[in-house]
Design a protein around this motif. Structure first.
Motif, mmCIF file in Angstrom:
data_model
loop_
_atom_site.group_PDB
_atom_site.id
_atom_site.type_symbol
_atom_site.label_atom_id
_atom_site.label_comp_id
_atom_site.label_asym_id
_atom_site.label_seq_id
_atom_site.Cartn_x
_atom_site.Cartn_y
_atom_site.Cartn_z
ATOM 1 N N VAL A 47 0.860 -1.186 0.000
ATOM 2 C CA VAL A 47 0.000 0.000 0.000
ATOM 3 C C VAL A 47 0.897 1.239 0.000
ATOM 4 O O VAL A 47 1.835 1.320 0.785
ATOM 5 C CB VAL A 47 -0.917 0.032 1.236
ATOM 6 C CG1 VAL A 47 -1.858 1.230 1.169
ATOM 7 C CG2 VAL A 47 -1.694 -1.270 1.368
ATOM 8 N N ALA A 115 -2.583 -2.094 -3.602
ATOM 9 C CA ALA A 115 -3.864 -1.476 -3.238
ATOM 10 C C ALA A 115 -3.918 -0.032 -3.718
ATOM 11 O O ALA A 115 -2.977 0.739 -3.494
ATOM 12 C CB ALA A 115 -4.067 -1.539 -1.733
ATOM 13 N N THR A 117 -6.808 3.484 -4.482
ATOM 14 C CA THR A 117 -8.118 4.062 -4.224
ATOM 15 C C THR A 117 -8.698 4.567 -5.539
ATOM 16 O O THR A 117 -8.074 5.395 -6.207
ATOM 17 C CB THR A 117 -8.034 5.228 -3.231
ATOM 18 O OG1 THR A 117 -7.590 4.733 -1.960
ATOM 19 C CG2 THR A 117 -9.396 5.899 -3.056
ATOM 20 N N GLN A 123 -13.343 3.984 -3.592
ATOM 21 C CA GLN A 123 -13.346 2.573 -3.235
ATOM 22 C C GLN A 123 -11.929 2.016 -3.288
ATOM 23 O O GLN A 123 -11.144 2.375 -4.164
ATOM 24 C CB GLN A 123 -14.249 1.770 -4.177
ATOM 25 C CG GLN A 123 -15.724 2.053 -3.992
ATOM 26 C CD GLN A 123 -16.221 1.660 -2.619
ATOM 27 O OE1 GLN A 123 -16.045 0.526 -2.178
ATOM 28 N NE2 GLN A 123 -16.851 2.599 -1.931
ATOM 29 N N ASN A 124 -11.621 1.136 -2.340
ATOM 30 C CA ASN A 124 -10.325 0.468 -2.340
ATOM 31 C C ASN A 124 -10.345 -0.673 -3.350
ATOM 32 O O ASN A 124 -11.251 -1.511 -3.323
ATOM 33 C CB ASN A 124 -10.011 -0.071 -0.945
ATOM 34 C CG ASN A 124 -8.572 -0.546 -0.818
ATOM 35 O OD1 ASN A 124 -8.299 -1.732 -0.906
ATOM 36 N ND2 ASN A 124 -7.674 0.387 -0.589
ATOM 37 N N SER A 142 -0.165 4.062 -7.077
ATOM 38 C CA SER A 142 -0.348 3.774 -5.649
ATOM 39 C C SER A 142 0.237 4.868 -4.774
ATOM 40 O O SER A 142 -0.044 4.927 -3.574
ATOM 41 C CB SER A 142 0.307 2.434 -5.289
ATOM 42 O OG SER A 142 1.723 2.557 -5.259
ATOM 43 N N TYR A 160 -6.859 6.636 -10.390
ATOM 44 C CA TYR A 160 -6.632 6.044 -9.073
ATOM 45 C C TYR A 160 -5.632 6.875 -8.280
ATOM 46 O O TYR A 160 -4.833 7.624 -8.837
ATOM 47 C CB TYR A 160 -6.095 4.615 -9.221
ATOM 48 C CG TYR A 160 -7.129 3.609 -9.636
ATOM 49 C CD1 TYR A 160 -7.854 2.898 -8.689
ATOM 50 C CD2 TYR A 160 -7.377 3.363 -10.985
ATOM 51 C CE1 TYR A 160 -8.810 1.970 -9.071
ATOM 52 C CE2 TYR A 160 -8.336 2.430 -11.376
ATOM 53 C CZ TYR A 160 -9.043 1.741 -10.412
ATOM 54 O OH TYR A 160 -9.993 0.824 -10.787
ATOM 55 N N GLY A 163 -3.652 4.052 -2.105
ATOM 56 C CA GLY A 163 -4.525 3.065 -1.485
ATOM 57 C C GLY A 163 -4.715 3.267 0.003
ATOM 58 O O GLY A 163 -5.692 2.798 0.589
ATOM 59 N N THR A 166 -8.046 4.600 1.736
ATOM 60 C CA THR A 166 -9.248 3.799 1.969
ATOM 61 C C THR A 166 -8.992 2.496 2.722
ATOM 62 O O THR A 166 -9.915 1.964 3.336
ATOM 63 C CB THR A 166 -9.937 3.470 0.625
ATOM 64 O OG1 THR A 166 -8.938 3.030 -0.321
ATOM 65 C CG2 THR A 166 -10.634 4.706 0.068
ATOM 66 N N ASN A 167 -7.777 1.959 2.672
ATOM 67 C CA ASN A 167 -7.455 0.764 3.464
ATOM 68 C C ASN A 167 -5.946 0.579 3.489
ATOM 69 O O ASN A 167 -5.357 0.062 2.545
ATOM 70 C CB ASN A 167 -8.130 -0.479 2.892
ATOM 71 C CG ASN A 167 -8.102 -1.646 3.879
ATOM 72 O OD1 ASN A 167 -7.344 -1.637 4.853
ATOM 73 N ND2 ASN A 167 -8.910 -2.652 3.624
ATOM 74 N N ASN A 168 -5.344 0.972 4.589
ATOM 75 C CA ASN A 168 -3.895 0.902 4.718
ATOM 76 C C ASN A 168 -3.405 -0.480 5.134
ATOM 77 O O ASN A 168 -2.208 -0.756 5.045
ATOM 78 C CB ASN A 168 -3.422 1.938 5.757
ATOM 79 C CG ASN A 168 -1.953 2.270 5.617
ATOM 80 O OD1 ASN A 168 -1.425 2.415 4.519
ATOM 81 N ND2 ASN A 168 -1.259 2.380 6.750
ATOM 82 N N HIS A 198 -7.812 3.550 7.994
ATOM 83 C CA HIS A 198 -8.166 4.698 7.159
ATOM 84 C C HIS A 198 -8.669 5.788 8.093
ATOM 85 O O HIS A 198 -8.783 5.558 9.316
ATOM 86 C CB HIS A 198 -9.195 4.325 6.081
ATOM 87 C CG HIS A 198 -10.442 3.678 6.576
ATOM 88 N ND1 HIS A 198 -11.391 4.356 7.319
ATOM 89 C CD2 HIS A 198 -10.898 2.411 6.454
ATOM 90 C CE1 HIS A 198 -12.389 3.551 7.618
ATOM 91 N NE2 HIS A 198 -12.122 2.358 7.116
#
Length: 284
Positions: A47, A115, A117, A123-124, A142, A160, A163, A166-168, A198
């Motif tokens: 990420v 990952a 976003t 959204q991830n 990324s 994008y 990442g 939204t979710n590390n 996040h």
């Protein structure tokens, strides 16, 4: 079963590298020590800044990570001429391109996931780096974060970004891909509270169904590094600390060097405190 026994007995261990900008140098020492202890991944997931470490490990270049980071630190990162090319004085994209060619390359020995976003709906989305025609472009996407990058990159027609927004720490994804154990290497210190996932989940606890199969390696305290620290003499000790913390977590050792801590709270911690005050006021 000790953490080391769990990882050595795992048939499909995964390494998860969270984001954290310059603090991701901590992951370098952690990986080096994991390899020394005989723990190697079957797949990796990265990420933000951790994506480059994940890709290098998947390419079989874990032993060159320190050289990779040192190379990156030596290169100048500002060029005013870039204002005409990318509308930014920062030339991170060119530095990453050189580093990718020298220390990663387009071939990978194992599955490696990145990952991102999706900016359209926040959204991830996680991509398989081996299935993209341009792995460097996906890795660069990324890291998209203003003002260091001014133009988000398109992947399959969609823009994008980082990442980590939204979710590390998307550890569930690795279990869904068949991992039976996951090493999560992240940079928020234990004394700072729960894991950062996040902005709305900054005190995350590993879900109960995964808790006994996720080995978390992170600093004991907040690392004394700036977001864009590039002085190797400041970064190298943090890599060494990553190795020592790995020994503490896996072997139960105790090292005084791991007591290293920043003098002040993170700026983000102050923002969280202010936001909590507003939430409580609104609820009241």
């Amino acid at each position: 079963m000790t953490p080391l026994e769990l990882l050595r007995s795992a048939k499909t261990p995964g390494f998860l590298f969270s984001g954290g900008s310059a603090r991701c140098i901590f992951q370098v020492g952690a990986v080096e020590e994991l390899m020394k202890l005989g723990v190697t991944p079957a797949m990796t997931l990265g990420v933000s800044a951790g994506a480059w470490n994940a890709a290098a490990v998947a390419a079989g270049n874990a032993d060159r990570l320190r050289y990779y980071w040192r190379f990156f630190c030596r290169m100048p990162y500002i060029d005013l001429r870039n204002l005409f090319r990318e509308h930014s004085p920062f030339i991170w994209s060119r530095l990453h391109e050189r580093g990718f060619a020298r220390y990663i390359g387009p071939r990978f020995r194992m599955p490696v996931y990145i990952a991102l976003t999706r900016l359209r709906d926040r959204q991830n989305v996680i991509f398989d780096l081996r299935e993209t025609s341009d792995p460097f472009r996906l890795l660069l996407a990324s890291n998209y974060l203003r003002p260091f990058y001014t133009h988000p990159l398109d992947i399959d027609g969609e823009p994008y970004g980082d990442g980590g927004w939204t979710n590390n720490i998307p550890y569930e994804f690795l279990f869904a891909r068949g991992c039976d154990a996951v090493v999560l290497i992240t940079m928020k210190g234990e004394s700072e509270g729960g894991l950062y996932r996040h902005p709305e989940d900054y005190e995350h606890e590993i879900a109960a169904e995964y808790r006994d199969r996720v080995i978390v390696i992170r600093p004991r305290h907040r690392l004394p590094l700036g977001f864009l620290e590039r002085r190797w003499e400041r970064l190298a000790p943090i890599a060494n600390l990553g190795a020592l913390r790995t020994r503490e977590v896996l072997l139960g050792e105790r090292h005084s060097e791991c007591d290293l801590a920043a003098k002040r709270r993170a700026f983000s911690a102050h923002l969280v405190a202010v936001r909590e005050l507003f939430r409580r006021a609104g609820a009241g």
